[in-house]
Write a protein that holds these residues in place. Structure first.
Motif, PDB file in Angstrom:
ATOM      1  N   LYS A  13       9.456   8.080  -3.344  1.00  0.00           N
ATOM      2  CA  LYS A  13       9.117   7.369  -2.116  1.00  0.00           C
ATOM      3  C   LYS A  13       8.533   5.988  -2.423  1.00  0.00           C
ATOM      4  O   LYS A  13       8.757   5.039  -1.683  1.00  0.00           O
ATOM      5  CB  LYS A  13       8.128   8.183  -1.297  1.00  0.00           C
ATOM      6  CG  LYS A  13       8.715   9.486  -0.746  1.00  0.00           C
ATOM      7  CD  LYS A  13       7.700  10.223   0.113  1.00  0.00           C
ATOM      8  CE  LYS A  13       8.282  11.498   0.686  1.00  0.00           C
ATOM      9  NZ  LYS A  13       7.286  12.233   1.515  1.00  0.00           N
ATOM     10  N   VAL A  14       7.794   5.903  -3.532  1.00  0.00           N
ATOM     11  CA  VAL A  14       7.230   4.607  -3.917  1.00  0.00           C
ATOM     12  C   VAL A  14       8.364   3.642  -4.277  1.00  0.00           C
ATOM     13  O   VAL A  14       8.352   2.464  -3.887  1.00  0.00           O
ATOM     14  CB  VAL A  14       6.254   4.770  -5.097  1.00  0.00           C
ATOM     15  CG1 VAL A  14       5.658   3.420  -5.489  1.00  0.00           C
ATOM     16  CG2 VAL A  14       5.150   5.758  -4.744  1.00  0.00           C
TER      17      VAL A  14
ATOM     18  N   GLN B 275      10.013   2.544  -1.190  1.00  0.00           N
ATOM     19  CA  GLN B 275       9.181   1.581  -0.478  1.00  0.00           C
ATOM     20  C   GLN B 275       9.255   0.202  -1.131  1.00  0.00           C
ATOM     21  O   GLN B 275       9.327  -0.818  -0.440  1.00  0.00           O
ATOM     22  CB  GLN B 275       7.735   2.095  -0.438  1.00  0.00           C
ATOM     23  CG  GLN B 275       6.842   1.352   0.557  1.00  0.00           C
ATOM     24  CD  GLN B 275       5.482   2.015   0.695  1.00  0.00           C
ATOM     25  OE1 GLN B 275       5.245   3.110   0.161  1.00  0.00           O
ATOM     26  NE2 GLN B 275       4.574   1.369   1.411  1.00  0.00           N
ATOM     27  N   TRP B 276       9.254   0.177  -2.465  1.00  0.00           N
ATOM     28  CA  TRP B 276       9.387  -1.114  -3.154  1.00  0.00           C
ATOM     29  C   TRP B 276      10.727  -1.754  -2.809  1.00  0.00           C
ATOM     30  O   TRP B 276      10.797  -2.969  -2.580  1.00  0.00           O
ATOM     31  CB  TRP B 276       9.269  -0.932  -4.665  1.00  0.00           C
ATOM     32  CG  TRP B 276       9.250  -2.238  -5.399  1.00  0.00           C
ATOM     33  CD1 TRP B 276       8.141  -2.967  -5.761  1.00  0.00           C
ATOM     34  CD2 TRP B 276      10.384  -3.015  -5.829  1.00  0.00           C
ATOM     35  NE1 TRP B 276       8.517  -4.134  -6.377  1.00  0.00           N
ATOM     36  CE2 TRP B 276       9.891  -4.202  -6.434  1.00  0.00           C
ATOM     37  CE3 TRP B 276      11.746  -2.839  -5.750  1.00  0.00           C
ATOM     38  CZ2 TRP B 276      10.721  -5.183  -6.961  1.00  0.00           C
ATOM     39  CZ3 TRP B 276      12.594  -3.806  -6.267  1.00  0.00           C
ATOM     40  CH2 TRP B 276      12.083  -4.964  -6.872  1.00  0.00           C
TER      41      TRP B 276
ATOM     42  N   ALA C 200       0.487  -0.414  -4.777  1.00  0.00           N
ATOM     43  CA  ALA C 200       1.532  -0.211  -5.776  1.00  0.00           C
ATOM     44  C   ALA C 200       2.292  -1.509  -5.999  1.00  0.00           C
ATOM     45  O   ALA C 200       2.296  -2.403  -5.154  1.00  0.00           O
ATOM     46  CB  ALA C 200       2.487   0.894  -5.338  1.00  0.00           C
TER      47      ALA C 200
ATOM     48  N   ASP D 163       4.766   0.082 -11.356  1.00  0.00           N
ATOM     49  CA  ASP D 163       4.605   1.521 -11.127  1.00  0.00           C
ATOM     50  C   ASP D 163       5.929   2.262 -11.125  1.00  0.00           C
ATOM     51  O   ASP D 163       5.962   3.481 -11.345  1.00  0.00           O
ATOM     52  CB  ASP D 163       3.891   1.770  -9.790  1.00  0.00           C
ATOM     53  CG  ASP D 163       2.462   1.284  -9.809  1.00  0.00           C
ATOM     54  OD1 ASP D 163       1.713   1.707 -10.706  1.00  0.00           O
ATOM     55  OD2 ASP D 163       2.105   0.462  -8.942  1.00  0.00           O
TER      56      ASP D 163
ATOM     57  N   TRP E 218       0.850  -1.189   0.000  1.00  0.00           N
ATOM     58  CA  TRP E 218       0.000   0.000   0.000  1.00  0.00           C
ATOM     59  C   TRP E 218       0.887   1.241   0.000  1.00  0.00           C
ATOM     60  O   TRP E 218       1.794   1.384   0.812  1.00  0.00           O
ATOM     61  CB  TRP E 218      -0.911   0.024   1.211  1.00  0.00           C
ATOM     62  CG  TRP E 218      -1.753   1.283   1.271  1.00  0.00           C
ATOM     63  CD1 TRP E 218      -1.534   2.394   2.022  1.00  0.00           C
ATOM     64  CD2 TRP E 218      -2.922   1.540   0.513  1.00  0.00           C
ATOM     65  NE1 TRP E 218      -2.491   3.331   1.783  1.00  0.00           N
ATOM     66  CE2 TRP E 218      -3.366   2.840   0.863  1.00  0.00           C
ATOM     67  CE3 TRP E 218      -3.650   0.807  -0.437  1.00  0.00           C
ATOM     68  CZ2 TRP E 218      -4.497   3.413   0.303  1.00  0.00           C
ATOM     69  CZ3 TRP E 218      -4.777   1.396  -0.994  1.00  0.00           C
ATOM     70  CH2 TRP E 218      -5.203   2.682  -0.624  1.00  0.00           C
ATOM     71  N   SER E 219       0.630   2.132  -0.925  1.00  0.00           N
ATOM     72  CA  SER E 219       1.400   3.364  -1.028  1.00  0.00           C
ATOM     73  C   SER E 219       0.537   4.542  -0.589  1.00  0.00           C
ATOM     74  O   SER E 219      -0.507   4.813  -1.201  1.00  0.00           O
ATOM     75  CB  SER E 219       1.878   3.575  -2.472  1.00  0.00           C
ATOM     76  OG  SER E 219       2.421   4.867  -2.634  1.00  0.00           O
ATOM     77  N   GLU E 220       0.981   5.212   0.465  1.00  0.00           N
ATOM     78  CA  GLU E 220       0.270   6.401   0.917  1.00  0.00           C
ATOM     79  C   GLU E 220       0.392   7.521  -0.118  1.00  0.00           C
ATOM     80  O   GLU E 220      -0.510   8.350  -0.246  1.00  0.00           O
ATOM     81  CB  GLU E 220       0.838   6.879   2.259  1.00  0.00           C
ATOM     82  CG  GLU E 220       0.632   5.897   3.407  1.00  0.00           C
ATOM     83  CD  GLU E 220      -0.836   5.778   3.789  1.00  0.00           C
ATOM     84  OE1 GLU E 220      -1.627   6.692   3.429  1.00  0.00           O
ATOM     85  OE2 GLU E 220      -1.195   4.780   4.462  1.00  0.00           O
ATOM     86  N   ASP E 221       1.510   7.549  -0.822  1.00  0.00           N
ATOM     87  CA  ASP E 221       1.720   8.619  -1.803  1.00  0.00           C
ATOM     88  C   ASP E 221       0.825   8.454  -3.019  1.00  0.00           C
ATOM     89  O   ASP E 221       0.354   9.447  -3.584  1.00  0.00           O
ATOM     90  CB  ASP E 221       3.193   8.633  -2.230  1.00  0.00           C
ATOM     91  CG  ASP E 221       4.125   8.869  -1.059  1.00  0.00           C
ATOM     92  OD1 ASP E 221       4.232  10.020  -0.638  1.00  0.00           O
ATOM     93  OD2 ASP E 221       4.720   7.896  -0.567  1.00  0.00           O
TER      94      ASP E 221
ATOM     95  N   LYS F  20       6.952   9.573  -6.791  1.00  0.00           N
ATOM     96  CA  LYS F  20       7.290   8.173  -7.047  1.00  0.00           C
ATOM     97  C   LYS F  20       8.646   7.778  -6.475  1.00  0.00           C
ATOM     98  O   LYS F  20       8.962   6.589  -6.444  1.00  0.00           O
ATOM     99  CB  LYS F  20       7.248   7.888  -8.546  1.00  0.00           C
ATOM    100  CG  LYS F  20       5.831   7.723  -9.082  1.00  0.00           C
ATOM    101  CD  LYS F  20       5.819   6.970 -10.395  1.00  0.00           C
ATOM    102  CE  LYS F  20       4.400   6.618 -10.821  1.00  0.00           C
ATOM    103  NZ  LYS F  20       4.376   5.826 -12.062  1.00  0.00           N
TER     104      LYS F  20
END
Length: 1344
Positions: A599-600, A603-604, A477, A481, A469-472, A597
């Motif tokens: 931060k995404v 996170q990944w 995600a 992505d 789950w991506s807050e951004d 992206k």
């Protein structure tokens, strides 16, 4: 039913037998004689070749033993176009091929010409052989039909077709033809074209026989029938059928022009075309007399310095010309201007600091309150503090060349993708040998097994399917992505993501890995499976179809090739199946940090790390592996810093305990709680902490970011400086006695007046030193210097205010006999009103100073330290420059394993882009020729110069030449490639038509065009960029496509394993780029400011090492200058003291670098920060001693050196050396290698060398070469004594006269107890009192 079935089988068998005998009869009737054909015209499709897997229609000729045909008209013109080497003129040209066969041959040759046409002689030789086999008028002399079949022809009749034959070729022709093609490159990859045309053997193992075997293998999808090429040595007829004459035509050399006016091949494709390259020899080591030059110079310097010193001793022994003052009286004329200036300066500073100290001690609470307010105001800026953790921002200046090049590259193109990688091994697993039907016996290592490939695919799939789950994004995600999808960057799917691994050779398909098929080769039938496909793909990664009956592609599922060095590692000599490691790489887009992206992606990567760690901890896994994510380096640095914060806290706690204990007076056990200085020590630590906080807060206010290096180093530095000043102040207070009638506040003010000038000397020197260090271009060094400068200055200010107030409060408590921690308790034992010298001062005065400064010890010390300096000077020139990235990792970090695997298993280095800036016109013919490397290109074009460099990888650090989209574009436009064609009818008439369309016949360029003109260049370029490669046209949509007006060309470095190699590679790449720039500026139409620069993602980290030596010299020199200037000014222009001070600090710095070499400490930005710190700490060790010596009034140099060593040396030893050492030793427990090496080791070296030079060498140096006694002070003292003597005589004369006149009155005026005093006492009392005052004055000047 059984009878009818048997009859059917019998009839069928008879039919086959009849066919066999008929075929043998036909073949036996054929004769090998000139002027006859073995086959002619197209019969139909080869029934032995699967139409679905064939890349071109497998059309085979009809068996036809007949004379060669005379060609005329269109037939002749077609032969002249396709096979010009067979043209003997219109009236005398004969051939054994029909016009249909010529068209099929042309179509077949076109596929090969796509990659060979850049070298016309190679393409001509390639076509030459196939023209001879197909069309030669003497076909039966070079060909022997070996297999025929009855097939249904295109006219629906039955005829005998040739499905296999032998071709006899002279080795002379074969070797020459192969030699013309073996170096032809594929610009898109930098590899060799021959590697795609030699099956499993690749470019390195390919031979003429392997090359022709591949061409004659119908399973490759290109050959319509099997051709068994027999290479016969010239003159050897053994085993040849009667009448066979191996073809021995003339094959063109690659540096020759073709009969059709094709130009000679370029140097990149033909070594014979290359000019002799003069390679400048690498810089040889500096030598003298056949030995290390630096060693010889150091030995000579040592001999010269030692000889000069001994000569000085010899001369001094005879002349006795010393500045020692032995005469009883000083003539005012003897006092120099320097002596007067020194006296005035010291008197001025002493009086002002005495007044200031008295004022601060009088109002301690007010001073503490105001100090707290000032610190709070400064520290409030900490609310907006910004910690720099990005290594790029930390170590690379924003205006540095590497940063500007990175910004240009990332702005013009996309930033270099983020790498997430696993390197997997399977130690202990046994390999096996596979007897391949096609490739023969092949060794497979233990890790190249079907089981492990399937497990790797399973792991790869799990990672690809990561979701979170991506807050951004406010949604779930996944990889798609954020992944790098070069062929479909918009709306990417998982299969568009660039994932490089060995399973990609099977398109990540379990079914493809499990696929098996029986295949017949050379009469042998055997099973082929994943191993055959893998062998082929590892050697031919650009193939869309392997040569096995599996018919699988080698391309990855995202549409690009996976080069073997990206899939496997740890192999030798390109024996890929012997690899010891598998490589799995996920590439993500490198978004800017302010992009949502980013931060995404982070996170990944965190999910990736978590999954991989979980997989590694699974006991059922068969892999031993190392891994990394793009974020790992920064994460591990931050983690180790956080983990080692307790170590730093313990270090500071140890220092605090030492200060609290060492500052106390322990003259009486009953007063131990009264005379202790626990709160004073705590106050001193708080002063240091407040100065650091105020500095950080101030710079946060004005927007200068901090860093973890500042948090670690600045407190240590300020603590060393602050503790020294605290010890000097407190010990001086304890060693002094309050005078009669002197208040406590006046006593503290007088002590501050004595010691504050020395404290000012050190603090001001260090502060100015660090402020000048702020001129450094390195962000980390610059910010450290600025923070340290203000922190040292604030520490001095707070010591002059808050600490004086604290000492005043503590003295009040001590005078009232109150316990320190429990102030309500008092003790009855009174404090003795006498100096408390403690333990160290008497020890140094009685034992250490005399032992150090005796005649023999001084000579030994001078010689030893001269040797140390010369040896360190030699070692300094051999210090290793750089910082290997694994040193930034803590012990036990998974990144250490990754670096170990990376250096062990990777066979190529990082990619390097040669980027062209605006100002170059690619669309003109001159512009294209100045960049490309194929036929017709400039001999020293951009890509050609890079190719030259790869011939010398040990010097250039380049392993694989640059790809060239310009070459690909030229080949794509070439009519012979069939890639760029136009619609000739319909609604799209005149528009671009892809090679896969059969209806397009018109080429984009004319037959004779080798280069497009400017309009056509610009017209078809978008079509080229949008044309996805396929089998019909492997050009187009280059992965490294241009972005005008700038472009880039990608090459690969050799494997780089340490910072020295990275730095050397950067330097060589820049030298090459500059050479290219100068050459391209000569091309018409090029702007004068046009530039080519190399870009590698690591350049921003290693650029600093190109200039760090000069940068360090400049920075340290800036720090040394103020130590000399401030020392001279505050000592009243005492140049000699300043010079000796400077020499000692230089020696400490040089010796520090020398010991760094011995202890394996590299020189880099972190070391430079510590060396700047070393200058500051050296000032503490040296300047106090120098000032104490300069102001001493002892009669001889040796006595003055002894006094300075005992009085000030004891305070320096207790305040600097013993404060630093306990805290430094604690740092040995840190986990981070960076802290252990650059904080524990280096600071230990700095402290020990500073202590050795300050307490051993400097006293001896001063005893020989120190300034003479200040005669102005002696004259003042002499005048004070004379004035006191005269006043005493006058008073005695008056008193004697008074006593003679009024003796009785005098008796009545005595005190009641004065009668008990003897008369002599009355006479001597005033005299003794005055003498006491003079002695006090003398003592004050002596201390001063």
């Amino acid at each position: 039913m059984r009878l009818s079935r048997n009859c059917f089988l019998l009839c069928s068998g008879c039919h086959k037998c009849a066919f066999f005998f008929t075929s043998m009869q036909v073949l036996s009737e054929a004769q090998h004689e000139p002027g006859f054909c073995a086959f002619y015209e197209e019969c139909g499709f080869n029934p032995l070749v699967d139409d679905s897997t064939a890349l071109i229609p497998p059309t085979v000729p009809c068996l036809n033993y007949s004379p060669a045909r005379h060609l005329t008209g269109a037939h002749y013109l077609k032969l002249k176009q396709v096979c010009p080497m067979l043209d003997n003129g219109k009236s005398n040209t004969y051939a054994c091929c029909s016009i249909k066969q010529l068209k099929s041959l042309e179509s077949s040759l076109r596929l090969s010409k796509v990659i060979l046409l850049r070298c016309p002689s190679c393409a001509d030789n390639f076509a030459h052989l196939h023209c001879i086999n197909t069309c030669s008028p003497n076909q039966t002399q070079t060909v022997e039909v070996t297999k025929v079949m009855n097939i249904t022809t295109f006219q629906n009749t039955t005829d005998t077709a040739v499905v296999a034959y032998k071709a006899f070729i002279s080795t002379t022709f074969a070797d020459s033809a192969f030699g013309s093609c073996k170096n032809v490159r594929i610009p898109a990859t930098g590899g060799f074209a021959i590697g795609t045309m030699c099956g499993p053997y690749g470019a390195t193992q390919c031979t003429p026989q392997y090359w022709y075997d591949f061409q004659g293998d119908s399973s490759n999808g290109l050959a319509p029938l099997d051709i068994d090429f027999k290479l016969i040595n010239e003159g050897n007829t053994t085993g040849l059928p009667a009448g066979v004459v191996p073809y021995n035509g003339r094959a063109l050399k690659c540096n020759e022009t073709t009969p059709t006016e094709g130009e000679a091949c370029s140097c990149q494709d033909c070594t014979e075309s290359c000019q002799m390259i003069q390679i400048s020899p690498t810089t040889s080591p500096f030598t003298l007399l056949g030995a290390d030059g630096y060693l010889v110079v150091s030995i000579i310097l040592f001999c010269l310095l030692t000889f000069a010193f001994l000569l000085y001793l010899f001369v001094a022994c005879f002349l006795r010309s010393r500045n020692d003052v032995n005469q009883p009286l000083i003539d005012p004329a003897e006092v120099t201007c320097t002596d007067r200036n020194s006296l005035v300066a010291q008197a001025f500073l002493s009086s002002k600091f005495q007044f200031w100290g008295t004022l601060m001690a009088t109002y301690p609470l007010t001073v503490l309150l105001l100090s707290a307010v000032v610190v709070a105001v400064f520290s409030a800026g900490l609310k907006s503090i910004e910690l720099t953790t990005d290594p790029v921002e930390l170590w690379s200046a924003t205006n540095s060349r590497a940063r500007m090049e990175k910004e240009f590259h990332d702005t013009t193109f996309d930033p270099f993708f983020r790498t997430n990688q696993l390197i997997l091994t399977a130690p202990g697993r046994k390999g096996h040998q596979y007897d391949s039907l096609l490739f023969g016996p092949t060794n497979f290592s233990g890790i190249i097994s079907k089981e492990l490939i399937m497990q790797l695919l399973e792991l790869q799939t799990r990672i690809q399917n990561i979701e979170f789950w991506s807050e951004d994004l406010n949604r779930i995600a996944s990889l798609k992505d954020v992944c790098f999808a070069p062929l479909n960057p918009v709306n990417s799917s998982l299969t568009d993501c660039a994932v490089n691994s060995l399973p990609q050779y099977f398109q990540n398909s379990v079914n493809n890995i499990n696929a098996k098929v029986n295949m017949t080769e050379n009469g042998v039938t055997a099973e082929v499976d994943w191993r055959d496909h893998l062998i082929y793909c590892l050697n031919s990664p650009l193939s869309f179809k392997d040569i096995t009956d599996l018919g699988l592609s080698c391309m990855a599922d995202y549409g690009a090739p996976v080069f073997p060095f990206l899939a496997v590692g740890g192999y030798k000599d390109e024996n890929f199946t012997d690899a010891e490691a598998l490589i799995l790489t996920f590439s993500l887009n490198n978004y800017a940090r302010d992009n949502v992206k980013f931060k995404v992606a982070m996170q990944w990567e965190q999910e990736f790390i978590n999954m991989v760690q979980e997989y590694r901890n699974n006991p059922n896994t068969n892999f031993t592996f190392a891994f990394m994510a793009e974020r790992s380096l920064e994460d591990e640095i931050n983690r180790t810093t956080a983990e080692d914060i307790p170590i730093f806290m313990i270090s500071y706690a140890v220092i605090f305990v030492y200060i609290a204990v060492a500052l106390g007076e322990y003259s009486s056990l009953k007063r131990i709680l009264v005379d202790s200085k626990f709160l004073v020590g705590l106050g001193g630590i708080l002063v240091v902490g407040c100065s650091v906080l105020a500095s950080m807060g101030f710079y946060s206010w004005i927007g200068i970011p901090s860093s973890l290096v500042i948090l670690q180093v600045v407190p240590f530095l300020v603590l060393a400086v602050g503790a020294d000043n605290i010890f000097i102040f407190v010990l001086e207070y304890q060693r002094d006695v309050r005078r009669a009638g002197e208040t406590r506040e006046e006593h503290i003010g007088r002590i501050l007046g004595n010691v504050a000038p020395s404290m000012l000397l050190c603090s001001l020197s260090e502060s100015v030193c660090f402020f000048l260090g702020g001129l450094s271009t390195m962000p980390a060094v610059k910010s450290f210097a600025l923070y340290a400068a203000l922190a040292v200055l604030m520490d001095f200010v707070l010591q002059m205010t808050a600490f004086v107030a604290l000492l005043s409060l503590d003295a009040r408590r001590q005078d009232n006999n109150r316990c320190e921690l429990v102030c309500c308790l008092t003790v009855k034992t009174q404090r003795a009103n006498k100096p408390n010298e403690g333990f160290l001062l008497p020890l140094m005065r009685k034992y250490y100073a005399p032992a150090l400064l005796n005649c023999y010890s001084r000579i030994i010390v001078m010689v030893v330290f001269i040797f140390m300096f010369c040896a360190s000077l030699f070692l300094m020139f051999h210090v290793t420059v750089g910082l290997d990235q694994e040193l930034a990792m803590p012990k036990g970090s998974y990144m250490l394993d990754y670096f170990q695997y990376l250096y062990k298993y990777f066979e190529v280095g990082v990619p390097v882009y040669f980027v062209t800036k605006k100002g170059y016109n690619f669309s003109t013919m001159a512009g294209m020729n100045g960049v490309c490397s194929s036929v017709g290109c400039d001999e020293y074009s951009l890509t050609q110069k890079i190719q030259y460099a790869t011939e010398f990888p040990d010097q250039s650090y380049l392993a694989i030449p640059a790809n060239s989209w310009v070459d690909d574009y030229i080949d794509w436009l070439n009519p012979g490639s069939g890639c760029c064609r136009l619609y000739t009818s319909g609604p799209n008439i005149g528009n671009f038509c892809s090679a896969s369309e059969d209806i397009c016949k018109s080429n984009c360029l004319g037959i004779l065009s080798s280069r497009p003109n400017v309009p056509k260049f610009n017209r078809f370029l978008p079509d080229f960029l949008g044309n996805r490669p396929d089998l019909q046209c492997p050009k187009g949509l280059n992965l490294f496509f241009p972005v005008f007006p700038a472009s880039r060309f990608m090459a690969y470095h050799t494997p780089l394993t340490n910072s020295q190699e990275f730095t050397a590679a950067l330097l060589r790449a820049r030298e090459l780029a500059h050479n290219i720039t100068m050459g391209m500026r000569q091309i018409p139409g090029t702007a004068p400011d046009f530039e080519v620069f190399p870009y590698t993602v690591t350049n921003v980290f290693y650029e600093q090492y190109l200039t760090i030596v000069s940068e360090g010299f400049f920075t340290i020199s800036q720090c040394l200058v103020p130590t000399f200037v401030v020392c001279c000014l505050l000592l009243g222009l005492d140049l000699r003291s300043g010079f000796l001070n400077l020499i000692t600090i230089i020696m400490i710095t040089v010796d520090t670098v020398g010991v760094m070499t011995l202890w394996g400490i590299d020189y880099n930005a972190v070391a430079l920060i510590n060396l700047v710190t070393a200058v500051g700490i050296s000032v503490e060790f040296v300047s106090h001693m120098t000032r104490s010596f300069a102001l001493s009034i002892k009669p001889t140099h040796v006595e003055r050196a002894k006094e300075a060593t005992a009085n000030m040396g004891s305070a320096v030893f207790a305040g600097v050396a013993m404060t630093n050492l306990p805290g430094i030793l604690v740092l040995a427990l840190a986990k981070a290698q960076l802290i252990q090496i650059f904080f524990f080791r280096l600071n230990l070296i700095i402290t020990l060398l500073g202590m050795a030079h300050g307490l051993v060498f400097l006293p001896v140096l001063l005893s020989y070469f120190g300034p003479g006694v200040n005669k102005a002070v002696l004259l003042q003292l002499q005048q004070e004594k004379e004035k006191a003597r005269r006043a005493l005589e006058m008073k005695n004369n008056l008193k004697q006269a008074y006593e003679n006149i009024s003796y009785e009155d005098t008796e009545t005026k005595q005190e009641p107890d004065s009668s008990c005093t003897e008369p002599s006492k009355h006479v001597d009392g005033p005299s003794k009192m005055k003498e006491s005052e003079v002695e006090v004055k003398e003592e004050r000047i002596d201390r001063f």
